[in-house]
Design an enzyme around this catalytic site. Structure first.
Site, mmCIF file in Angstrom:
data_model
loop_
_atom_site.group_PDB
_atom_site.id
_atom_site.type_symbol
_atom_site.label_atom_id
_atom_site.label_comp_id
_atom_site.label_asym_id
_atom_site.label_seq_id
_atom_site.Cartn_x
_atom_site.Cartn_y
_atom_site.Cartn_z
ATOM 1 N N LYS A 116 48.278 59.719 25.534
ATOM 2 C CA LYS A 116 47.690 60.409 26.671
ATOM 3 C C LYS A 116 48.554 61.645 26.910
ATOM 4 O O LYS A 116 49.721 61.540 27.282
ATOM 5 C CB LYS A 116 47.667 59.523 27.922
ATOM 6 C CG LYS A 116 46.978 60.233 29.090
ATOM 7 C CD LYS A 116 47.191 59.534 30.413
ATOM 8 C CE LYS A 116 46.585 60.392 31.519
ATOM 9 N NZ LYS A 116 47.008 59.953 32.861
ATOM 10 N N GLY A 177 47.136 60.361 42.293
ATOM 11 C CA GLY A 177 47.636 59.531 43.379
ATOM 12 C C GLY A 177 47.146 59.901 44.761
ATOM 13 O O GLY A 177 47.581 59.306 45.750
ATOM 14 N N ALA A 203 42.498 60.075 37.540
ATOM 15 C CA ALA A 203 43.228 60.560 38.717
ATOM 16 C C ALA A 203 42.337 60.793 39.921
ATOM 17 O O ALA A 203 41.255 61.358 39.825
ATOM 18 C CB ALA A 203 44.010 61.847 38.428
ATOM 19 N N GLY A 204 42.829 60.324 41.061
ATOM 20 C CA GLY A 204 42.191 60.591 42.345
ATOM 21 C C GLY A 204 41.299 59.494 42.872
ATOM 22 O O GLY A 204 40.988 59.467 44.064
ATOM 23 N N ASN A 225 45.301 53.953 38.361
ATOM 24 C CA ASN A 225 46.619 53.358 38.506
ATOM 25 C C ASN A 225 46.998 53.164 39.973
ATOM 26 O O ASN A 225 47.073 52.040 40.484
ATOM 27 C CB ASN A 225 47.653 54.194 37.769
ATOM 28 C CG ASN A 225 49.045 53.561 37.753
ATOM 29 O OD1 ASN A 225 49.978 54.119 37.197
ATOM 30 N ND2 ASN A 225 49.240 52.389 38.336
ATOM 31 N N THR A 226 47.232 54.271 40.676
ATOM 32 C CA THR A 226 47.782 54.189 42.032
ATOM 33 C C THR A 226 46.918 53.348 42.960
ATOM 34 O O THR A 226 47.440 52.548 43.755
ATOM 35 C CB THR A 226 47.955 55.596 42.624
ATOM 36 O OG1 THR A 226 48.777 56.378 41.749
ATOM 37 C CG2 THR A 226 48.612 55.540 43.993
#
Length: 274
Positions: A116, A177, A203-204, A225-226
């Site tokens: 990645k 995040g 992301a987001g 992830n986050t």
């Protein structure tokens, strides 16, 4: 009483294929920001994901909270996606990608050339550098990597990365995040419509409804992830994100009804009682 069985043959989906490798799950997850390894393992299992991204630098340097991360997961069951997080230049990302390939080999994945690609010089907003990303991608493709580049939702850049041989494109929904959801829907839609490689929204995403939204748009996969790691109950959120990914994909394949400006009765207007 007769039991009605669902028509499962109409619910079957094709696998996600990246660089010739097939995956049944369309959700990728990460290993950062978890409170401990137990929560990480439980969440990854609950999500049903098969691809897990690992920050090469954090493992290589034994950064706090990452000591033993390489050995904390069963890499016979999961496919490692080394990432170049923390790299600010193309040159740096290329070096870290090479380390990531060696790390995957040491952990038993001899044929793993996935990376990645992240080139992020901006420490405040963590937005990827389009020029550095393209430069690094061109070199890594030449070295035999399956490159999954993290980018802004830029349709022209996405197409250029595809042309140089990237295995996917990974446009951000909103900053890393942030939990802001899909703020670049129009551009992501253009990327999806024009791509011939898998599009992974990365992301987001903060909630399962946002995960489903991205999949309903036609994204091939998600990386989250986050939103999982920092949830009050990470394992439950992991399961919710996995279910939302599946539901969104099924909704996309099923084909939604057109949006109309006026009402349309679901019951027939003929044969009504006077």
């Amino acid at each position: 009483m007769q039991t009605l069985e669902p028509q499962t043959q109409t619910l079957q989906d094709t696998p996600l294929v990246i660089a010739g490798r097939s995956f049944s799950s369309r959700l990728m997850t990460g290993t950062g920001k978890y409170r401990n390894f137990d929560q990480m393992r439980q969440s990854i299992t609950a999500s049903g994901c098969q691809i897990v991204t690992v920050a090469v630098r954090r493992v290589q340097t034994n950064a706090p909270g990452h000591e033993g991360l390489g050995e904390a997961l069963d890499w016979n069951q999961l496919w490692m996606l080394p990432n170049t997080a923390g790299c600010q230049t193309a040159e740096d990302a290329i070096r870290v990608a090479r380390l990531g390939r060696e790390m995957a080999k040491l952990l038993g994945q001899e044929d793993n050339n996935f990376v990645k690609l992240e080139v992020i010089p901006d420490a405040k907003y963590l937005l990827p550098d389009p020029i550095g990303t393209l430069q690094a991608a061109e070199q890594l493709v030449k070295e035999g990597f399956a490159v999954l580049p993290y980018i802004n939702a830029d349709p022209l850049l996405a197409k250029r990365l595809e042309e140089v041989g990237c295995a996917t494109v990974m446009p951000l929904g909103s900053p890393i995040g942030s939990g802001q959801g899909i703020k670049n829907a129009a551009n992501i839609q253009i990327i999806i419509e024009n791509a011939t490689v898998p599009v992974v929204v990365d992301a987001g995403i903060g909630t399962p409804s946002e995960a489903a939204q991205a999949m309903e748009m036609g994204a091939d996969a998600l990386l989250i992830n986050t939103a999982i790691a920092q949830a009050q109950n990470p394992a439950m959120m992991g399961r919710a994100m996995g279910m939302a990914t599946e539901a969104g994909r099924m909704a996309y394949l099923a084909g939604r009804i057109p949006v109309k400006a006026i009402a349309s009765a679901s019951s027939p207007l003929t044969g009504t009682i006077a």
